[in-house]
Design a protein around this motif. Structure first.
Motif, PDB file in Angstrom:
ATOM      1  N   SER A 121     -16.736   4.857   8.141  1.00 55.40           N
ATOM      2  CA  SER A 121     -17.026   3.492   7.706  1.00 55.40           C
ATOM      3  C   SER A 121     -16.932   3.387   6.184  1.00 55.40           C
ATOM      4  CB  SER A 121     -18.407   3.056   8.188  1.00 55.40           C
ATOM      5  OG  SER A 121     -19.379   3.936   7.687  1.00 55.40           O
ATOM      6  N   PHE A 122     -16.080   4.195   5.588  1.00 59.64           N
ATOM      7  CA  PHE A 122     -15.836   4.153   4.147  1.00 59.64           C
ATOM      8  C   PHE A 122     -14.368   4.481   3.898  1.00 59.64           C
ATOM      9  CE2 PHE A 122     -17.096   8.510   5.104  1.00 59.64           C
ATOM     10  CZ  PHE A 122     -16.074   9.234   4.506  1.00 59.64           C
ATOM     11  N   ILE A 123     -13.915   4.121   2.713  1.00 66.60           N
ATOM     12  CA  ILE A 123     -12.584   4.488   2.237  1.00 66.60           C
ATOM     13  C   ILE A 123     -12.794   5.329   0.992  1.00 66.60           C
ATOM     14  CG2 ILE A 123     -10.414   3.646   1.230  1.00 66.60           C
ATOM     15  CD1 ILE A 123     -10.607   2.930   4.158  1.00 66.60           C
ATOM     16  N   ALA A 124     -12.109   6.462   0.902  1.00 62.71           N
ATOM     17  CA  ALA A 124     -12.235   7.329  -0.270  1.00 62.71           C
ATOM     18  C   ALA A 124     -10.863   7.555  -0.892  1.00 62.71           C
ATOM     19  CB  ALA A 124     -12.866   8.659   0.129  1.00 62.71           C
ATOM     20  N   PHE A 125     -10.801   7.442  -2.213  1.00 63.21           N
ATOM     21  CA  PHE A 125      -9.584   7.745  -2.949  1.00 63.21           C
ATOM     22  C   PHE A 125      -9.768   9.079  -3.651  1.00 63.21           C
ATOM     23  CE2 PHE A 125      -9.262   3.108  -2.657  1.00 63.21           C
ATOM     24  CZ  PHE A 125      -7.972   2.996  -2.161  1.00 63.21           C
ATOM     25  N   ASN A 126      -8.808   9.975  -3.450  1.00 67.65           N
ATOM     26  CA  ASN A 126      -8.831  11.296  -4.070  1.00 67.65           C
ATOM     27  C   ASN A 126      -8.413  11.198  -5.538  1.00 67.65           C
ATOM     28  OD1 ASN A 126      -9.520  12.626  -1.637  1.00 67.65           O
ATOM     29  ND2 ASN A 126      -7.404  12.430  -0.965  1.00 67.65           N
ATOM     30  N   PRO A 127      -8.661  12.241  -6.325  1.00 70.44           N
ATOM     31  CA  PRO A 127      -8.290  12.209  -7.746  1.00 70.44           C
ATOM     32  C   PRO A 127      -6.795  11.985  -8.004  1.00 70.44           C
ATOM     33  CG  PRO A 127      -9.846  13.979  -7.341  1.00 70.44           C
ATOM     34  CD  PRO A 127      -9.471  13.414  -5.999  1.00 70.44           C
ATOM     35  N   ASP A 128      -5.935  12.296  -7.027  1.00 68.63           N
ATOM     36  CA  ASP A 128      -4.502  12.062  -7.221  1.00 68.63           C
ATOM     37  C   ASP A 128      -4.076  10.652  -6.794  1.00 68.63           C
ATOM     38  OD1 ASP A 128      -4.667  12.260  -4.481  1.00 68.63           O
ATOM     39  OD2 ASP A 128      -3.228  13.899  -4.297  1.00 68.63           O
ATOM     40  N   GLY A 129      -5.030   9.793  -6.387  1.00 67.28           N
ATOM     41  CA  GLY A 129      -4.740   8.417  -6.011  1.00 67.28           C
ATOM     42  C   GLY A 129      -4.458   8.214  -4.533  1.00 67.28           C
ATOM     43  N   THR A 130      -4.356   9.297  -3.779  1.00 64.90           N
ATOM     44  CA  THR A 130      -4.151   9.153  -2.342  1.00 64.90           C
ATOM     45  C   THR A 130      -5.472   8.817  -1.669  1.00 64.90           C
ATOM     46  OG1 THR A 130      -4.509  11.509  -1.934  1.00 64.90           O
ATOM     47  CG2 THR A 130      -2.222  10.789  -2.304  1.00 64.90           C
ATOM     48  N   SER A 131      -5.362   8.314  -0.445  1.00 69.89           N
ATOM     49  CA  SER A 131      -6.569   7.981   0.307  1.00 69.89           C
ATOM     50  C   SER A 131      -6.976   9.163   1.171  1.00 69.89           C
ATOM     51  CB  SER A 131      -6.297   6.759   1.188  1.00 69.89           C
ATOM     52  OG  SER A 131      -7.418   6.465   1.975  1.00 69.89           O
ATOM     53  N   ARG A 132      -8.239   9.384   1.307  1.00 64.74           N
ATOM     54  CA  ARG A 132      -8.752  10.455   2.158  1.00 64.74           C
ATOM     55  C   ARG A 132      -8.372  10.191   3.609  1.00 64.74           C
ATOM     56  NH1 ARG A 132     -10.921  13.595   5.202  1.00 64.74           N
ATOM     57  NH2 ARG A 132     -12.865  14.719   5.126  1.00 64.74           N
ATOM     58  N   ARG A 151      -7.541  -9.068   6.724  1.00 56.94           N
ATOM     59  CA  ARG A 151      -7.507  -7.613   6.903  1.00 56.94           C
ATOM     60  C   ARG A 151      -6.712  -7.011   5.760  1.00 56.94           C
ATOM     61  NH1 ARG A 151      -3.974  -3.833   9.559  1.00 56.94           N
ATOM     62  NH2 ARG A 151      -2.716  -5.554  10.321  1.00 56.94           N
ATOM     63  N   ILE A 152      -7.327  -6.069   5.070  1.00 59.90           N
ATOM     64  CA  ILE A 152      -6.674  -5.351   3.996  1.00 59.90           C
ATOM     65  C   ILE A 152      -6.579  -3.899   4.459  1.00 59.90           C
ATOM     66  CG2 ILE A 152      -6.720  -4.725   1.564  1.00 59.90           C
ATOM     67  CD1 ILE A 152      -8.868  -7.563   2.843  1.00 59.90           C
ATOM     68  N   THR A 153      -5.372  -3.377   4.505  1.00 57.28           N
ATOM     69  CA  THR A 153      -5.132  -2.049   5.051  1.00 57.28           C
ATOM     70  C   THR A 153      -4.794  -1.075   3.929  1.00 57.28           C
ATOM     71  OG1 THR A 153      -4.369  -3.014   7.106  1.00 57.28           O
ATOM     72  CG2 THR A 153      -3.721  -0.752   6.694  1.00 57.28           C
ATOM     73  N   ILE A 154      -5.285   0.151   4.068  1.00 58.84           N
ATOM     74  CA  ILE A 154      -5.020   1.215   3.112  1.00 58.84           C
ATOM     75  C   ILE A 154      -4.309   2.325   3.875  1.00 58.84           C
ATOM     76  CG2 ILE A 154      -6.018   2.871   1.486  1.00 58.84           C
ATOM     77  CD1 ILE A 154      -8.115   0.018   2.689  1.00 58.84           C
ATOM     78  N   ASN A 155      -3.140   2.741   3.382  1.00 58.31           N
ATOM     79  CA  ASN A 155      -2.458   3.850   4.047  1.00 58.31           C
ATOM     80  C   ASN A 155      -2.855   5.171   3.397  1.00 58.31           C
ATOM     81  OD1 ASN A 155      -0.896   4.029   1.705  1.00 58.31           O
ATOM     82  ND2 ASN A 155       0.866   3.008   2.605  1.00 58.31           N
ATOM     83  N   ARG A 156      -2.374   6.276   3.948  1.00 60.83           N
ATOM     84  CA  ARG A 156      -2.779   7.604   3.457  1.00 60.83           C
ATOM     85  C   ARG A 156      -2.283   7.873   2.041  1.00 60.83           C
ATOM     86  NH1 ARG A 156      -5.372  11.435   3.714  1.00 60.83           N
ATOM     87  NH2 ARG A 156      -4.039  13.109   4.341  1.00 60.83           N
ATOM     88  N   ILE A 157      -1.240   7.196   1.641  1.00 58.44           N
ATOM     89  CA  ILE A 157      -0.748   7.367   0.272  1.00 58.44           C
ATOM     90  C   ILE A 157      -1.714   6.719  -0.712  1.00 58.44           C
ATOM     91  CG2 ILE A 157       1.157   6.801  -1.288  1.00 58.44           C
ATOM     92  CD1 ILE A 157       3.001   6.929   1.145  1.00 58.44           C
ATOM     93  N   GLY A 158      -2.538   5.797  -0.225  1.00 54.83           N
ATOM     94  CA  GLY A 158      -3.506   5.118  -1.075  1.00 54.83           C
ATOM     95  C   GLY A 158      -3.137   3.695  -1.406  1.00 54.83           C
ATOM     96  N   ARG A 159      -2.037   3.223  -0.869  1.00 52.34           N
ATOM     97  CA  ARG A 159      -1.620   1.856  -1.155  1.00 52.34           C
ATOM     98  C   ARG A 159      -2.336   0.873  -0.240  1.00 52.34           C
ATOM     99  NH1 ARG A 159       4.714   2.948  -1.926  1.00 52.34           N
ATOM    100  NH2 ARG A 159       4.549   3.846  -4.000  1.00 52.34           N
ATOM    101  N   ALA A 160      -2.756  -0.219  -0.824  1.00 52.64           N
ATOM    102  CA  ALA A 160      -3.427  -1.279  -0.069  1.00 52.64           C
ATOM    103  C   ALA A 160      -2.456  -2.440   0.091  1.00 52.64           C
ATOM    104  CB  ALA A 160      -4.673  -1.750  -0.815  1.00 52.64           C
ATOM    105  N   TYR A 161      -2.543  -3.099   1.229  1.00 53.55           N
ATOM    106  CA  TYR A 161      -1.755  -4.305   1.424  1.00 53.55           C
ATOM    107  C   TYR A 161      -2.507  -5.268   2.324  1.00 53.55           C
ATOM    108  CZ  TYR A 161      -0.198  -1.987   5.728  1.00 53.55           C
ATOM    109  OH  TYR A 161      -0.155  -1.348   6.932  1.00 53.55           O
TER     110      TYR A 161
END
Length: 183
Positions: A121-132, A151-161
């Motif tokens: 139930s959280f979104i985490a961004f790693n130090p390299d900008g990717t999403s956990r 709905r705002i979606t975050i992919n594993r690369i860390g991009r939101a759309y």
């Protein structure tokens, strides 16, 4: 002698016609304003996610975003607040000494829910900008129900759309194609 001008009867008829036209236009205008308000909240979440990703990358630290009911800790329940913090001990839990980088509050009549992979139930961004993990933030305004959900979606690369209404039925769809249900 010829009289020019409006009589009281002419004025009453004009005012009555104006009021009838205004009363038919008001509901459509009101619904459009609600839709714009919900879209604005969606864009606000989108910009916050981009800010969080940039902060993680620029500072070289993990950033966690989660719903918060008390402005200080994360919650697994929908809330009208989103909390972002630097997760310095890397446990995905907001500790007392960890720095809060933002607290985003929506109207009391709305809520945001984070649904990430692995049941998080959280979104985490790693130090390299990717999403956990990949996931979505669902924004549900209570006014006008699911029709204005975002709905705002975050992919594993860390991009939101921002999700779109792909089938043009007036409802933004979830990843599985079903409309968002805010009830």
């Amino acid at each position: 002698m010829k009289n020019e001008g409006f009589t009281l009867l002419d004025l009453l008829i004009a005012v009555t016609i104006s009021l009838v036209l205004a009363s038919t236009a008001f509901p459509a205008l009101s619904n459009q304003l609600k839709k714009i308000k919900a879209q604005s909240a969606g864009y606000k979440i989108y910009r916050t996610l981009r800010f969080s990703r940039k902060t993680a990358f620029n500072r070289g630290e993990r950033v966690v975003i989660c719903p918060s009911s008390n402005k200080a800790t994360c919650s697994t329940e929908p809330s009208n607040k989103l909390l972002g913090f630097i997760d310095s001990n890397k446990n995905y839990i907001k500790e007392e000494l960890e720095e809060v980088i933002f607290l985003q509050t929506f109207s009391k009549e709305s809520s945001a829910t984070i649904k990430a992979s692995l049941g998080k139930s959280f979104i985490a961004f790693n130090p390299d900008g990717t999403s956990r993990q990949a996931g979505s933030i669902i924004y549900c305004p209570t006014f006008f129900g699911s029709k204005n959900a975002q709905r705002i979606t975050i992919n594993r690369i860390g991009r939101a759309y921002l999700a779109k209404d792909t089938n043009q039925d007036g409802y933004i769809e979830q990843a599985n194609g079903a409309p968002i249900n805010c009830s």
